[in-house]
Enzyme design. Structure first.
Site, PDB file in Angstrom:
ATOM      1  N   LYS A  50      27.093  26.632 -43.653  1.00  0.00           N
ATOM      2  CA  LYS A  50      26.158  26.700 -42.528  1.00  0.00           C
ATOM      3  C   LYS A  50      26.891  27.139 -41.256  1.00  0.00           C
ATOM      4  O   LYS A  50      26.374  27.924 -40.469  1.00  0.00           O
ATOM      5  CB  LYS A  50      25.478  25.337 -42.306  1.00  0.00           C
ATOM      6  CG  LYS A  50      24.434  25.050 -43.375  1.00  0.00           C
ATOM      7  CD  LYS A  50      23.950  23.611 -43.379  1.00  0.00           C
ATOM      8  CE  LYS A  50      23.065  23.368 -44.606  1.00  0.00           C
ATOM      9  NZ  LYS A  50      22.679  21.998 -44.839  1.00  0.00           N
ATOM     10  N   GLN A  94      22.894  16.068 -42.680  1.00  0.00           N
ATOM     11  CA  GLN A  94      23.156  16.476 -44.064  1.00  0.00           C
ATOM     12  C   GLN A  94      22.883  15.319 -45.025  1.00  0.00           C
ATOM     13  O   GLN A  94      23.361  14.207 -44.824  1.00  0.00           O
ATOM     14  CB  GLN A  94      24.625  16.934 -44.183  1.00  0.00           C
ATOM     15  CG  GLN A  94      24.974  17.543 -45.512  1.00  0.00           C
ATOM     16  CD  GLN A  94      24.289  18.884 -45.756  1.00  0.00           C
ATOM     17  OE1 GLN A  94      24.248  19.750 -44.877  1.00  0.00           O
ATOM     18  NE2 GLN A  94      23.735  19.062 -46.940  1.00  0.00           N
ATOM     19  N   ASP A 117      15.643  21.584 -39.854  1.00  0.00           N
ATOM     20  CA  ASP A 117      15.286  21.541 -41.276  1.00  0.00           C
ATOM     21  C   ASP A 117      13.768  21.491 -41.491  1.00  0.00           C
ATOM     22  O   ASP A 117      13.303  21.619 -42.625  1.00  0.00           O
ATOM     23  CB  ASP A 117      15.900  20.275 -41.926  1.00  0.00           C
ATOM     24  CG  ASP A 117      17.209  20.594 -42.640  1.00  0.00           C
ATOM     25  OD1 ASP A 117      17.475  21.781 -42.897  1.00  0.00           O
ATOM     26  OD2 ASP A 117      17.952  19.642 -42.943  1.00  0.00           O
TER      27      ASP A 117
END
Ligand code: NAP
Length: 277
Positions: A50, A94, A117
């Site tokens: 990422k 995460q 997200d």
């Protein structure tokens, strides 16, 4: 017949080029913060990818590595601080989190306007009422891959195998929002093969190696393989690629299909949050 490949790596590259072009019109740098709790090696690798993606599009990125035994209260405090930072436009925590942390409470804490997200209940709720703003990365990437086929989604029968809040459920809603007729299948579905055979668009997100075989696929169908499984150190999907490609009209490979698009959509969400739209 052999299916046309839906190349996620190439499409993701195009998305990144578009982002770089759009960035030239901005007077500030979009910023993404990633919070990692503990040292799970797979999570560390995903985060590295990422960060590399952010570098490719010249975004600012930062990783907040927190100890495994951090209290839920401290973790929530860290997220609240990131919520108030004007140089951070998107953030994500995460997964997986250690067992003592309430994952839902953590996601609830991420401000909807910083939710890179797209998993905060406010953003998922907007998706439910067909007011798509920031949508979850994997489902959004899947829609882009389906759009590559240039076939209309409206009126098609889409079958989603898997109903997780991360992939299956939201991708079904996104297909419904585009006027597909949607069937969800899961571990309790009575006759999965019969349901799968009806699909013009078959999205498979179950995490079972090569579960979908050619006899389960309607000739000419668009097959999206979300699964990432490992056999002898090799990544394989939920679809038996070699035989299904002989029946399908379009198919995504693993690797190089949904995975790269998930990452590209994270960048796109961050940009969307940065410019406030
Ligand atoms: P998950 O949370 O474990 O959900 C799996 C879903 O599959 C559940 O709804 C489960 O049904 C269903 N399922 C499991 N076995 C089944 C079976 N034999 N028949 C029918 N349905 C079955 O997984 P996930 O997070 O959605 O991820 C699914 C896969 O996609 C994994 O391989 C994951 O690594 C991969 N993934 C890839 C990306 C990417 O970017 N490429 C992103 C996310 C996930 P129940 O609800 O009834 O239990």
């Amino acid at each position: 017949m052999s299916a046309e490949l839906l190349n996620g790596s190439r499409l993701a590259q195009r998305v990144r080029s578009q982002i770089r072009r759009r960035l030239k019109k901005l007077t500030f740098t979009p910023g993404l913060a990633v919070v990692q709790v503990g040292e799970d090696p797979a999570s560390t690798l995903y985060i590295k990818h990422k960060q590399r993606d952010c570098e490719k599009v010249h975004f600012h990125s930062e990783v907040h590595r927190l100890p495994t035994d951090i209290s839920q209260e401290s973790l929530i405090q860290q997220i609240e601080t990131l919520n108030t930072r004007s140089d951070i436009h998107g953030m994500l925590v995460q997964m997986p989190l250690p067992d003592h942390i309430d994952k839902e409470a953590v996601i609830d804490t991420i401000a909807p306007h910083k939710d890179a997200d797209g998993l905060n209940p406010v953003n998922l709720g907007n998706l439910l009422i067909n007011r798509e703003g920031v949508t979850p990365c994997t489902p959004t990437g899947i829609i882009r891959l389906i759009e590559l086929t240039e076939e209309t989604i409206a009126g098609k029968h889409a079958v989603c195998i898997g109903r997780s809040p991360l992939v299956g459920k939201p991708v079904g809603l996104m297909l419904l929002n585009r006027n597909a007729t949607v069937t969800y299948c899961h571990s309790r579905t009575a006759d999965l093969k019969v349901e799968a055979q009806k699909a013009d668009i078959l999205v498979v997100a179950i995490g079972r190696s090569e579960f979908i075989t050619a006899d389960m696929v309607k000739p000419g169908a668009t097959v999206i393989d979300v699964g990432i499984n490992h056999i002898d150190g090799r990544a394989v999907g939920d679809v038996k690629f070699e035989e299904v490609k002989e029946v399908a009209g379009f198919i995504t490979p693993v690797p190089g299909g949904v995975g790269p698009m998930t990452r590209a959509m994270l960048l796109e969400n961050t940009l969307k949050l940065a410019i406030g739209g």
